[in-house]
Each structure stands twice: as C-alpha cells, then as structure tokens.
Design a protein around this motif. Sequence first.
Motif, PDB file in Angstrom:
ATOM      1  N   LEU A 210      -4.066   5.820  -2.154  1.00  0.00           N
ATOM      2  CA  LEU A 210      -5.225   4.988  -2.485  1.00  0.00           C
ATOM      3  C   LEU A 210      -4.777   3.627  -2.988  1.00  0.00           C
ATOM      4  O   LEU A 210      -5.315   2.591  -2.574  1.00  0.00           O
ATOM      5  CB  LEU A 210      -6.087   5.687  -3.538  1.00  0.00           C
ATOM      6  N   ARG A 211      -3.781   3.606  -3.863  1.00  0.00           N
ATOM      7  CA  ARG A 211      -3.294   2.319  -4.357  1.00  0.00           C
ATOM      8  C   ARG A 211      -2.724   1.481  -3.217  1.00  0.00           C
ATOM      9  O   ARG A 211      -2.968   0.271  -3.140  1.00  0.00           O
ATOM     10  CB  ARG A 211      -2.235   2.518  -5.447  1.00  0.00           C
ATOM     11  N   ALA A 212      -1.995   2.124  -2.295  1.00  0.00           N
ATOM     12  CA  ALA A 212      -1.418   1.394  -1.160  1.00  0.00           C
ATOM     13  C   ALA A 212      -2.526   0.797  -0.283  1.00  0.00           C
ATOM     14  O   ALA A 212      -2.419  -0.349   0.178  1.00  0.00           O
ATOM     15  CB  ALA A 212      -0.530   2.318  -0.342  1.00  0.00           C
ATOM     16  N   ALA A 213      -3.597   1.562  -0.063  1.00  0.00           N
ATOM     17  CA  ALA A 213      -4.695   1.058   0.765  1.00  0.00           C
ATOM     18  C   ALA A 213      -5.404  -0.117   0.106  1.00  0.00           C
ATOM     19  O   ALA A 213      -5.768  -1.101   0.768  1.00  0.00           O
ATOM     20  CB  ALA A 213      -5.688   2.184   1.045  1.00  0.00           C
ATOM     21  N   GLN A 218      -6.180  -6.064  -0.280  1.00  0.00           N
ATOM     22  CA  GLN A 218      -6.058  -7.275  -1.081  1.00  0.00           C
ATOM     23  C   GLN A 218      -5.192  -8.316  -0.369  1.00  0.00           C
ATOM     24  O   GLN A 218      -5.516  -9.515  -0.358  1.00  0.00           O
ATOM     25  CB  GLN A 218      -5.460  -6.919  -2.440  1.00  0.00           C
ATOM     26  N   GLN A 219      -4.107  -7.877   0.251  1.00  0.00           N
ATOM     27  CA  GLN A 219      -3.238  -8.803   0.982  1.00  0.00           C
ATOM     28  C   GLN A 219      -3.962  -9.417   2.175  1.00  0.00           C
ATOM     29  O   GLN A 219      -3.822 -10.610   2.462  1.00  0.00           O
ATOM     30  CB  GLN A 219      -1.984  -8.064   1.436  1.00  0.00           C
ATOM     31  N   GLN A 220      -4.754  -8.628   2.873  1.00  0.00           N
ATOM     32  CA  GLN A 220      -5.512  -9.149   4.009  1.00  0.00           C
ATOM     33  C   GLN A 220      -6.524 -10.193   3.560  1.00  0.00           C
ATOM     34  O   GLN A 220      -6.708 -11.224   4.219  1.00  0.00           O
ATOM     35  CB  GLN A 220      -6.208  -8.003   4.739  1.00  0.00           C
ATOM     36  N   GLN A 221      -7.167  -9.938   2.424  1.00  0.00           N
ATOM     37  CA  GLN A 221      -8.124 -10.912   1.900  1.00  0.00           C
ATOM     38  C   GLN A 221      -7.423 -12.206   1.503  1.00  0.00           C
ATOM     39  O   GLN A 221      -7.951 -13.297   1.732  1.00  0.00           O
ATOM     40  CB  GLN A 221      -8.877 -10.317   0.706  1.00  0.00           C
ATOM     41  N   GLN A 222      -6.248 -12.088   0.901  1.00  0.00           N
ATOM     42  CA  GLN A 222      -5.516 -13.293   0.508  1.00  0.00           C
ATOM     43  C   GLN A 222      -5.116 -14.107   1.728  1.00  0.00           C
ATOM     44  O   GLN A 222      -5.155 -15.343   1.701  1.00  0.00           O
ATOM     45  CB  GLN A 222      -4.289 -12.908  -0.303  1.00  0.00           C
ATOM     46  N   GLN A 223      -4.752 -13.445   2.813  1.00  0.00           N
ATOM     47  CA  GLN A 223      -4.417 -14.164   4.039  1.00  0.00           C
ATOM     48  C   GLN A 223      -5.637 -14.887   4.602  1.00  0.00           C
ATOM     49  O   GLN A 223      -5.542 -16.029   5.063  1.00  0.00           O
ATOM     50  CB  GLN A 223      -3.860 -13.176   5.074  1.00  0.00           C
ATOM     51  N   GLN A 224      -6.801 -14.247   4.544  1.00  0.00           N
ATOM     52  CA  GLN A 224      -8.011 -14.886   5.030  1.00  0.00           C
ATOM     53  C   GLN A 224      -8.401 -16.075   4.165  1.00  0.00           C
ATOM     54  O   GLN A 224      -8.936 -17.075   4.656  1.00  0.00           O
ATOM     55  CB  GLN A 224      -9.149 -13.868   5.081  1.00  0.00           C
ATOM     56  N   GLN A 225      -8.114 -15.975   2.862  1.00  0.00           N
ATOM     57  CA  GLN A 225      -8.459 -17.070   1.959  1.00  0.00           C
ATOM     58  C   GLN A 225      -7.542 -18.271   2.148  1.00  0.00           C
ATOM     59  O   GLN A 225      -7.829 -19.363   1.652  1.00  0.00           O
ATOM     60  CB  GLN A 225      -8.395 -16.573   0.509  1.00  0.00           C
ATOM     61  N   GLN A 242     -16.484 -14.248   1.788  1.00  0.00           N
ATOM     62  CA  GLN A 242     -15.249 -13.496   1.850  1.00  0.00           C
ATOM     63  C   GLN A 242     -15.596 -12.008   1.876  1.00  0.00           C
ATOM     64  O   GLN A 242     -16.491 -11.559   1.170  1.00  0.00           O
ATOM     65  CB  GLN A 242     -14.369 -13.819   0.646  1.00  0.00           C
ATOM     66  N   PRO A 243     -14.916 -11.207   2.686  1.00  0.00           N
ATOM     67  CA  PRO A 243     -15.288  -9.794   2.809  1.00  0.00           C
ATOM     68  C   PRO A 243     -15.051  -9.025   1.516  1.00  0.00           C
ATOM     69  O   PRO A 243     -14.149  -9.332   0.733  1.00  0.00           O
ATOM     70  CB  PRO A 243     -14.373  -9.288   3.931  1.00  0.00           C
ATOM     71  N   VAL A 244     -15.876  -8.005   1.311  1.00  0.00           N
ATOM     72  CA  VAL A 244     -15.714  -7.101   0.180  1.00  0.00           C
ATOM     73  C   VAL A 244     -14.675  -6.044   0.547  1.00  0.00           C
ATOM     74  O   VAL A 244     -14.610  -5.584   1.688  1.00  0.00           O
ATOM     75  CB  VAL A 244     -17.059  -6.431  -0.157  1.00  0.00           C
ATOM     76  N   CYS A 245     -13.842  -5.686  -0.405  1.00  0.00           N
ATOM     77  CA  CYS A 245     -12.827  -4.667  -0.172  1.00  0.00           C
ATOM     78  C   CYS A 245     -13.495  -3.335   0.161  1.00  0.00           C
ATOM     79  O   CYS A 245     -14.391  -2.872  -0.564  1.00  0.00           O
ATOM     80  CB  CYS A 245     -11.950  -4.515  -1.415  1.00  0.00           C
ATOM     81  N   ARG A 246     -13.067  -2.726   1.259  1.00  0.00           N
ATOM     82  CA  ARG A 246     -13.603  -1.436   1.695  1.00  0.00           C
ATOM     83  C   ARG A 246     -12.448  -0.483   1.983  1.00  0.00           C
ATOM     84  O   ARG A 246     -11.457  -0.872   2.587  1.00  0.00           O
ATOM     85  CB  ARG A 246     -14.454  -1.574   2.958  1.00  0.00           C
ATOM     86  N   VAL A 247     -12.608   0.768   1.566  1.00  0.00           N
ATOM     87  CA  VAL A 247     -11.610   1.795   1.854  1.00  0.00           C
ATOM     88  C   VAL A 247     -12.336   3.048   2.331  1.00  0.00           C
ATOM     89  O   VAL A 247     -13.290   3.511   1.682  1.00  0.00           O
ATOM     90  CB  VAL A 247     -10.749   2.128   0.615  1.00  0.00           C
TER      91      VAL A 247
END
Length: 398
Positions: A210-213, A218-225, A242-247
């Motif tokens: 879960l932490r890895a996901a 978070q890394q994908q969002q930072q790249q988009q930002q 900006q997209p909301v984090c989804r798992v």
Amino acid sequence: MKPGDVAALQRIVHTHCKRTRQLRAAQTQLCWDLLLVTQGGRSAFMLDYAFVPPQALLPLLAELRGCTGIELALLSWGGSCHLVANLGLLHARLDAALGGSDGDCAGDSASGSKARGGGGGDDGAGGSSGGGDGGCDETRDSGDAAAATAAPAAAAAAAAAATPLVLGFGSPSSEAGGRRSGSESSSTAASPHWLTHHEAQGVLRGLAPLRAALLQQQQQQQQQQQQPQQQQQQLQRAGRQQPVCRVDLESLRGVPLMPTLNGWLLGYPVLYLVRSAAEAQAASRALSSADISVFRAVAAPVAGLPPGDARDGAPLAHEGAPLAAFSVPTHCVPPRGGGGRACDGAVDGGVDGGRTGELFEARVAAWVGGMRAALGGGGWAAEVSLQRDDRGLQPVSL
C-alpha cells in the motif's frame, strides 16, 4: 481551521450532494466524516452509507483540497466500496507501522506527519470543479496553517494507531504469517486471542504494498505538476484540476485481507486478523457465539459556527453524528470501570505480559482523544463522547 473554513467545507459538500443523487441523503454524515479526516482526527473513513461511483467523488475531493490544503486520497474495493483518506496522515501512519522499530514511539510519527503536512502544498491548486457557491473564503495559506494546527493531534493519532491490538482466530503459533489459502485454514477457528506485539508487527509488514502504491501515485502527480506552465494554464482554462490520488486496493498483492486492512485504515484500536475466506467465515462463527461490546465515538453539534440552516447546507451546527465505532468480544476487554483482565490469549513482553487490558484502554483513550483534539480550535468546537454498548450475542459477518 477557522469557522469560515468549516462553513465553506459544508457549502462544498452541499453543492456536490445536490448534484449526486446517491449523496443527497448522506450530506450530514459526509460533512462530519470529511471534517474529521481533514482535521486529522482519523486517517480515513468508509463511505459505506452511500453507493457512489468514483467519478462522482473525485471532483468533491479535488475541490476540498483546494479549500483546505489537505490532500485526500480515494481507496477503493471495486467500483462501489470506497474509503476517503487524509494522505499526509496515512503516510505518517504507514511510516510508523513500517519504518520504526517501536510502534508506540511518537517521535517518528510526529516527524513524518509534519514533514508531509497536508500533502497538498502548492500543487493542490485548481479551484472549484464547478459550482462557485462552494468556494473557500480563505487562501491556500490558511489551509496549510490549519494543517499545522492539527499536526499534534494527527501525530498523536498516528503514534497510537501505529500498532493496534490484534485479535487472531487461527492457530496462535502461525498468526505472524500473511495470507492463507482456503485449504490452509481450519474450518473450526480457535477462540479469539490476542497476538503478541511481534506477531502484530508481522501483520503490519503486509502494508508495504500500500505504501509503495501511494508513493508511486505521488511521483506520477509530481511529474504532471512539472508540465510547462502553458500546459497547466490550458488545463485550468478547461476547468481541469490536478488528479486526486486513487488506489485500487483489490489490485494490491500481499496486503492483509479486507477486514484486517479496513480496520487498520480506519484507525481502529483493535483489528480482527483473517487470512483467508475460510478463516473469515470461521472468525464470524466464533464472534457470533460470543458476547460483543461496541465502542462508539459520537459528536455533538458544533458550537461557534456561523448561523445557517441545516436544510441549506449547514448541518454541523444543528446535528451531531456517530464518528466511528468498532466491536470486540466482551470477554477480551476490561469490564466497565476498567481494571479487569482481558482475553486469556498468548501474550509476551511485546503485548506486555498480561497488560492487554491496560493497553486496550490506552489505545481507546488515544483513539477518542485524537478526535476530540481535531474537532476544535479557532473559535469552534464539537464535544466528542465515548459510548460502550455491551450487546450480548450478535450475528457477525466479516
């Protein structure tokens, strides 16, 4: 969070509930749950009182991020069972559960909570997803200040919940293991028994996927930002955020099964450990044959908010609500008034040789104390009471 910010949260929820048929009857409970999670009183809540597609929830969470400065995540089991999480507090709890040697130490949890803060930072900007009547009166800076104010309560909650007490139903000698196949689990589970501290830590190590996901998201969002400013302006003109984090929790391999993982995500002081569908059925039979006690945190109406009509999007000043509840076999916890002996299950120095009852009371006090600390400040407050209901025999299904 100031009274005006709480009123703004209610307006945002009211606007989105008017748009989404499945949420209309859930407005009051949704306001309470979102207030408690954004304030750091809980790391997550389950939206089990309204069956809503994720597409209807994501704009609401994005707009609340822009208002409060708190990054919210949507954790889903399939398409209709959702948990909404405070991402900063969830990271702090995961760090405490996986990164520290002592789950009861507040230091690592506090530093993790402060380091991640509200999680949104400057990258949560985006404004309203529509319906301008739901906007905040304050700036993003006020949201960050609110998150900082709630940080001590969030840190305390993370520390107390890092190592919850765990009740097992299988063989005590193998509780530290992960998932079991159905053929490995006996159909006749043992009576509920407390896991040792070492065994509980073994269960929590299953939270690593879960932490890895979450970190990957978070890394994908930072790249988009980091997109060129021109592209970001085009997105804003198109009304996109900006997209909301989804798992998708069902896609994670190696995590605890739903009853155990949900209990941890929701911050319960006691978790039920089940490692297979067969063991869940056996645990349900064991719990259904034992007297059950339910511990519930209940909030009174908020005092100090601007006047408003509960029918017009301002229910918090008029209606209290249950905030959270968990159950546990009555014979596993001290009697009313405390001082009793808990379950006779195997204990060692980690669960602290016979002090299970004392540890249970301490974790329940921290659980309720975190909510009390979160629901107040800046001229407003909601009284939170702890209720215990000894219900006797009750049907239980895990």
